[in-house]
Design a protein around this motif. Structure first.
Motif, PDB file in Angstrom:
ATOM      1  N   LEU A   1       0.815  -1.210   0.000  1.00  0.00           N
ATOM      2  CA  LEU A   1       0.000   0.000   0.000  1.00  0.00           C
ATOM      3  C   LEU A   1       0.848   1.258   0.000  1.00  0.00           C
ATOM      4  CD1 LEU A   1      -2.855  -0.929   2.505  1.00  0.00           C
ATOM      5  CD2 LEU A   1      -3.042  -0.629   0.032  1.00  0.00           C
ATOM      6  N   ALA A   2       1.942   1.261   0.767  1.00  0.00           N
ATOM      7  CA  ALA A   2       2.811   2.439   0.819  1.00  0.00           C
ATOM      8  C   ALA A   2       3.417   2.718  -0.544  1.00  0.00           C
ATOM      9  CB  ALA A   2       3.907   2.244   1.865  1.00  0.00           C
ATOM     10  N   GLY A   3       3.841   1.666  -1.233  1.00  0.00           N
ATOM     11  CA  GLY A   3       4.416   1.850  -2.558  1.00  0.00           C
ATOM     12  C   GLY A   3       3.447   2.483  -3.536  1.00  0.00           C
ATOM     13  N   ILE A   4       2.190   2.040  -3.478  1.00  0.00           N
ATOM     14  CA  ILE A   4       1.171   2.582  -4.380  1.00  0.00           C
ATOM     15  C   ILE A   4       0.792   4.001  -3.976  1.00  0.00           C
ATOM     16  CG2 ILE A   4      -1.171   2.285  -5.258  1.00  0.00           C
ATOM     17  CD1 ILE A   4      -0.843  -0.737  -4.666  1.00  0.00           C
ATOM     18  N   ALA A   5       0.573   4.213  -2.685  1.00  0.00           N
ATOM     19  CA  ALA A   5       0.086   5.510  -2.213  1.00  0.00           C
ATOM     20  C   ALA A   5       1.092   6.630  -2.421  1.00  0.00           C
ATOM     21  CB  ALA A   5      -0.285   5.417  -0.734  1.00  0.00           C
ATOM     22  N   PHE A   6       2.376   6.320  -2.204  1.00  0.00           N
ATOM     23  CA  PHE A   6       3.402   7.365  -2.221  1.00  0.00           C
ATOM     24  C   PHE A   6       4.300   7.316  -3.453  1.00  0.00           C
ATOM     25  CE2 PHE A   6       2.945   6.530   2.542  1.00  0.00           C
ATOM     26  CZ  PHE A   6       1.938   7.474   2.666  1.00  0.00           C
ATOM     27  N   HIS A   7       3.989   6.416  -4.401  1.00  0.00           N
ATOM     28  CA  HIS A   7       4.758   6.322  -5.649  1.00  0.00           C
ATOM     29  C   HIS A   7       6.248   6.151  -5.373  1.00  0.00           C
ATOM     30  CE1 HIS A   7       1.136   7.509  -7.856  1.00  0.00           C
ATOM     31  NE2 HIS A   7       0.961   8.416  -6.905  1.00  0.00           N
ATOM     32  N   THR A   8       6.538   5.267  -4.452  1.00  0.00           N
ATOM     33  CA  THR A   8       7.927   4.991  -4.107  1.00  0.00           C
ATOM     34  C   THR A   8       8.044   3.521  -3.729  1.00  0.00           C
ATOM     35  OG1 THR A   8       9.817   5.896  -2.898  1.00  0.00           O
ATOM     36  CG2 THR A   8       7.831   5.455  -1.610  1.00  0.00           C
ATOM     37  N   ARG A   9       9.222   2.972  -3.773  1.00  0.00           N
ATOM     38  CA  ARG A   9       9.384   1.555  -3.476  1.00  0.00           C
ATOM     39  C   ARG A   9       9.569   1.346  -1.977  1.00  0.00           C
ATOM     40  NH1 ARG A   9      13.286   0.035  -8.628  1.00  0.00           N
ATOM     41  NH2 ARG A   9      11.568  -0.078 -10.148  1.00  0.00           N
ATOM     42  N   VAL A  10       8.670   0.551  -1.413  1.00  0.00           N
ATOM     43  CA  VAL A  10       8.735   0.204  -0.003  1.00  0.00           C
ATOM     44  C   VAL A  10       8.721  -1.316   0.098  1.00  0.00           C
ATOM     45  CG1 VAL A  10       7.620   0.392   2.248  1.00  0.00           C
ATOM     46  CG2 VAL A  10       7.515   2.313   0.643  1.00  0.00           C
ATOM     47  N   ARG A  11       9.770  -1.869   0.688  1.00  0.00           N
ATOM     48  CA  ARG A  11       9.872  -3.314   0.842  1.00  0.00           C
ATOM     49  C   ARG A  11       9.426  -3.716   2.243  1.00  0.00           C
ATOM     50  NH1 ARG A  11      13.333  -6.565  -2.011  1.00  0.00           N
ATOM     51  NH2 ARG A  11      14.090  -7.441  -0.043  1.00  0.00           N
ATOM     52  N   LEU A  12       9.202  -4.995   2.395  1.00  0.00           N
ATOM     53  CA  LEU A  12       8.777  -5.520   3.696  1.00  0.00           C
ATOM     54  C   LEU A  12       9.762  -5.134   4.797  1.00  0.00           C
ATOM     55  CD1 LEU A  12       6.851  -7.253   5.357  1.00  0.00           C
ATOM     56  CD2 LEU A  12       8.126  -9.277   4.615  1.00  0.00           C
ATOM     57  N   ASP A  13      11.050  -5.169   4.488  1.00  0.00           N
ATOM     58  CA  ASP A  13      12.073  -4.834   5.485  1.00  0.00           C
ATOM     59  C   ASP A  13      12.011  -3.374   5.917  1.00  0.00           C
ATOM     60  OD1 ASP A  13      12.913  -7.423   5.309  1.00  0.00           O
ATOM     61  OD2 ASP A  13      14.657  -7.003   4.050  1.00  0.00           O
ATOM     62  N   ASP A  14      11.349  -2.529   5.144  1.00  0.00           N
ATOM     63  CA  ASP A  14      11.242  -1.107   5.480  1.00  0.00           C
ATOM     64  C   ASP A  14      10.133  -0.829   6.495  1.00  0.00           C
ATOM     65  OD1 ASP A  14      13.244  -0.316   3.634  1.00  0.00           O
ATOM     66  OD2 ASP A  14      11.783  -0.370   2.001  1.00  0.00           O
ATOM     67  N   VAL A  15       9.285  -1.813   6.715  1.00  0.00           N
ATOM     68  CA  VAL A  15       8.101  -1.601   7.558  1.00  0.00           C
ATOM     69  C   VAL A  15       8.418  -1.968   9.008  1.00  0.00           C
ATOM     70  CG1 VAL A  15       5.680  -2.199   7.938  1.00  0.00           C
ATOM     71  CG2 VAL A  15       6.597  -2.122   5.602  1.00  0.00           C
ATOM     72  N   TYR A  16       8.258  -1.013   9.919  1.00  0.00           N
ATOM     73  CA  TYR A  16       8.407  -1.296  11.348  1.00  0.00           C
ATOM     74  C   TYR A  16       7.236  -2.166  11.780  1.00  0.00           C
ATOM     75  CZ  TYR A  16       8.457  -0.655  16.391  1.00  0.00           C
ATOM     76  OH  TYR A  16       8.480  -0.872  17.741  1.00  0.00           O
ATOM     77  N   ARG A  17       7.520  -3.183  12.599  1.00  0.00           N
ATOM     78  CA  ARG A  17       6.475  -4.150  12.954  1.00  0.00           C
ATOM     79  C   ARG A  17       6.521  -4.506  14.439  1.00  0.00           C
ATOM     80  NH1 ARG A  17       6.839  -8.909  14.406  1.00  0.00           N
ATOM     81  NH2 ARG A  17       9.061  -8.928  13.865  1.00  0.00           N
ATOM     82  N   GLU A  18       5.359  -4.483  15.066  1.00  0.00           N
ATOM     83  CA  GLU A  18       5.168  -5.017  16.411  1.00  0.00           C
ATOM     84  C   GLU A  18       3.926  -5.882  16.397  1.00  0.00           C
ATOM     85  OE1 GLU A  18       4.811  -2.273  19.623  1.00  0.00           O
ATOM     86  OE2 GLU A  18       6.624  -1.162  19.052  1.00  0.00           O
ATOM     87  N   GLY A  19       3.988  -7.029  17.058  1.00  0.00           N
ATOM     88  CA  GLY A  19       2.814  -7.879  17.161  1.00  0.00           C
ATOM     89  C   GLY A  19       1.900  -7.437  18.292  1.00  0.00           C
ATOM     90  N   MET A  20       0.842  -8.225  18.512  1.00  0.00           N
ATOM     91  CA  MET A  20      -0.180  -7.848  19.500  1.00  0.00           C
ATOM     92  C   MET A  20      -0.302  -8.861  20.629  1.00  0.00           C
ATOM     93  SD  MET A  20      -3.611  -9.052  17.553  1.00  0.00           S
ATOM     94  CE  MET A  20      -4.100  -9.918  19.044  1.00  0.00           C
ATOM     95  N   THR A  21       0.662  -9.778  20.739  1.00  0.00           N
ATOM     96  CA  THR A  21       0.551 -10.840  21.736  1.00  0.00           C
ATOM     97  C   THR A  21       0.674 -10.329  23.168  1.00  0.00           C
ATOM     98  OG1 THR A  21       2.916 -11.323  21.513  1.00  0.00           O
ATOM     99  CG2 THR A  21       1.402 -12.606  20.149  1.00  0.00           C
TER     100      THR A  21
ATOM    101  N   ALA B   1       6.897   4.485  -9.287  1.00  0.00           N
ATOM    102  CA  ALA B   1       7.860   4.686  -8.200  1.00  0.00           C
ATOM    103  C   ALA B   1       8.777   5.862  -8.508  1.00  0.00           C
ATOM    104  CB  ALA B   1       8.677   3.411  -7.986  1.00  0.00           C
ATOM    105  N   TYR B   2       8.213   6.877  -9.149  1.00  0.00           N
ATOM    106  CA  TYR B   2       9.043   7.983  -9.622  1.00  0.00           C
ATOM    107  C   TYR B   2       9.568   8.866  -8.493  1.00  0.00           C
ATOM    108  CZ  TYR B   2       5.017  11.016  -8.794  1.00  0.00           C
ATOM    109  OH  TYR B   2       3.992  11.701  -8.199  1.00  0.00           O
ATOM    110  N   THR B   3       8.912   8.858  -7.315  1.00  0.00           N
ATOM    111  CA  THR B   3       9.336   9.786  -6.264  1.00  0.00           C
ATOM    112  C   THR B   3      10.615   9.349  -5.572  1.00  0.00           C
ATOM    113  OG1 THR B   3       7.983   8.689  -4.593  1.00  0.00           O
ATOM    114  CG2 THR B   3       6.973  10.504  -5.815  1.00  0.00           C
ATOM    115  N   GLN B   4      10.850   8.034  -5.496  1.00  0.00           N
ATOM    116  CA  GLN B   4      12.063   7.487  -4.868  1.00  0.00           C
ATOM    117  C   GLN B   4      12.312   8.103  -3.484  1.00  0.00           C
ATOM    118  OE1 GLN B   4      15.452   7.458  -7.527  1.00  0.00           O
ATOM    119  NE2 GLN B   4      14.164   7.098  -9.307  1.00  0.00           N
TER     120      GLN B   4
END
Length: 434
Positions: A211-231, A336-339
């Motif tokens: 979604l980030a890649g589409i919304a912001f016209h930039t490449r966002v990989r899984l490793d770029d996403v900060y993640r916390e679970g809910m356990t 992904a023109y914005t880079q």
């Protein structure tokens, strides 16, 4: 003019989603023909276990050799619902090499290798569509990359995993603990036997990257996403949330910086006000809140998983790709023109709810407040009360902050842990949606 030669489709994978795709293609064949402008024919179904009975599917279509199916020379579109990285990646690449457009529901692969797959599709003049990879039946990818293509999207915030929303909703509405709610989700089929991908946020993070890649016209990989679970979310956290007029959701939050020079992408539990539209999303439903410069605030809501909802999104993509085939055209590819760089979590600015177990004696509150001030984190409200479990000489101290950088809050918490009067940091939760 109706085209008489059928468009032939290879179905890669025939599990819950794949079998529903095959069923709809068969039962709605006449309608699909009218909508596409040509007959669409299921030409082969690649599976791992050919002996399994698949009701409604001609056994003659079943094969275990997906590569041979793609290479046979008459396939127009491949639908990939295998999931995972391999063999899905290799099969999609093979499809492109043989002139076959692709419809995929593979969020993990697209989050990891979306740029390479888009490049391969463009190189061969073919389509890569993946509406089903993000939010099941909810039309989201196409509105972001087509309907809002002329607008500037500044923020996307949403619930993109039905399993976690079901669990948190049950904790909120019934007072159940995490494990009890998870057990109910498992019994009802919402949670897998191994729920790690859902409850630890991996599934939502993959969707957030797409979604980030589409919304912001930039490449966002899984490793770029900060993640916390809910356990670690507890009944006590929900009790605190209710006192604040909030509930707790596992959110994917994607933001463009105020200066437009960077973006952030994160997935974590958060308190949101009951007045926010996302707070009312119940059970296993998904909802995504989009904030655009011209369009304003938009919300997309509906079932985000399951065979039928996901198959609906797959078939929508199939119709679009088949229409493009007839027109000898392709739909929108990667933009992904914005880079733009993806900023680290430490740069994110938001509010926080911190629950501390402290010594019940004079001066503790002043000591805690001084620690927050020393790290540049302003306190909004403080609530102190004796421990509900009756532990003597200890109190529960809840601090809600004003907006502050995540790095500053992390430094504050680290310093609090070193104080003799702080017996423990019971929970830390971000407060969003205000």
């Amino acid at each position: 003019m109706m085209r008489t030669r059928p468009l032939k489709v290879a179905l890669l994978g025939c599990g819950v989603v794949g079998s529903e795709v095959a069923r709809i293609m068969t039962t709605h064949a006449d309608d699909l023909t009218q909508r596409i402008g040509a007959p669409v024919e299921l030409a082969g179904v690649a599976v791992r276990r050919p002996s399994k009975v698949r009701e409604g599917i001609d056994p003659a279509l079943i094969t275990t050799d997906a590569t041979a199916l793609l290479k046979r020379g008459d396939i127009d579109v491949a639908i990939e619902v295998i999931g995972g990285i391999e063999p899905a990646r290799g099969l999609i690449t093979t499809a492109f090499e043989h002139g076959i457009s692709v419809v995929s529901a593979n969020k993990a692969l697209l989050a990891q290798d979306g740029a390479a797959l888009h490049a391969a599709a463009e190189r061969h003049g073919l389509d890569l569509y993946y509406e089903a990879a993000v939010a099941g039946a909810i039309p989201l990818v196409r509105p972001l990359r087509e309907s809002l293509a002329g607008d500037k999207i500044n923020r996307v915030m949403g619930i993109v995993n039905g399993t976690t929303n079901f669990i948190l909703d049950k904790m909120d509405s019934t007072g159940a603990g995490y494990q009890e709610a998870l057990d109910e989700a498992t019994a009802l089929g919402y949670a897998e036997a191994d729920p790690t991908a859902d409850v630890e946020g991996y599934d939502a993070a993959a969707k957030a990257a797409i979604l980030a890649g589409i919304a912001f016209h930039t490449r966002v990989r899984l490793d770029d996403v900060y993640r916390e679970g809910m356990t670690e979310v507890s009944a006590a956290d929900f009790a605190s949330a209710k006192r604040m007029g909030c509930t707790i959701k596992l959110l994917a939050i994607l933001e463009r910086a105020a200066d437009g020079a960077s973006v952030t992408a994160r997935v974590h539990p958060a308190m949101i006000p009951l007045s926010h539209p996302l707070a009312s999303v119940r059970e296993a439903y998904n909802a995504v809140f989009v904030e655009a410069e011209a369009a304003g605030r938009l919300m997309f809501y509906g079932p985000g998983a399951g065979g039928s909802p996901t198959a609906s999104a797959v078939l929508g993509d199939l119709v679009a790709v088949c229409r493009n085939k007839i027109a000898e055209a392709t739909g929108p590819g990667e933009s992904a023109y914005t880079q733009l760089p993806v900023s680290p979590m430490g740069d994110v600015v938001t509010r926080y709810h911190i629950s501390l177990d402290v010594a019940d004696k004079p001066g503790v509150l002043a000591q805690v407040a001084t620690t927050f001030a020393e790290h540049g984190v302003s306190i909004d409200t403080v609530r102190q009360q004796g421990r509900p479990d009756g532990v003597g000489n200890e109190a529960s101290l809840v601090v809600v902050t004003h907006r502050a950088p995540d790095a500053a809050l992390s430094g504050t918490v680290e310093a609090l842990r070193k104080l003799d009067t702080v017996r423990g940091v019971a929970s830390i939760m971000r407060v969003e949606g205000e």
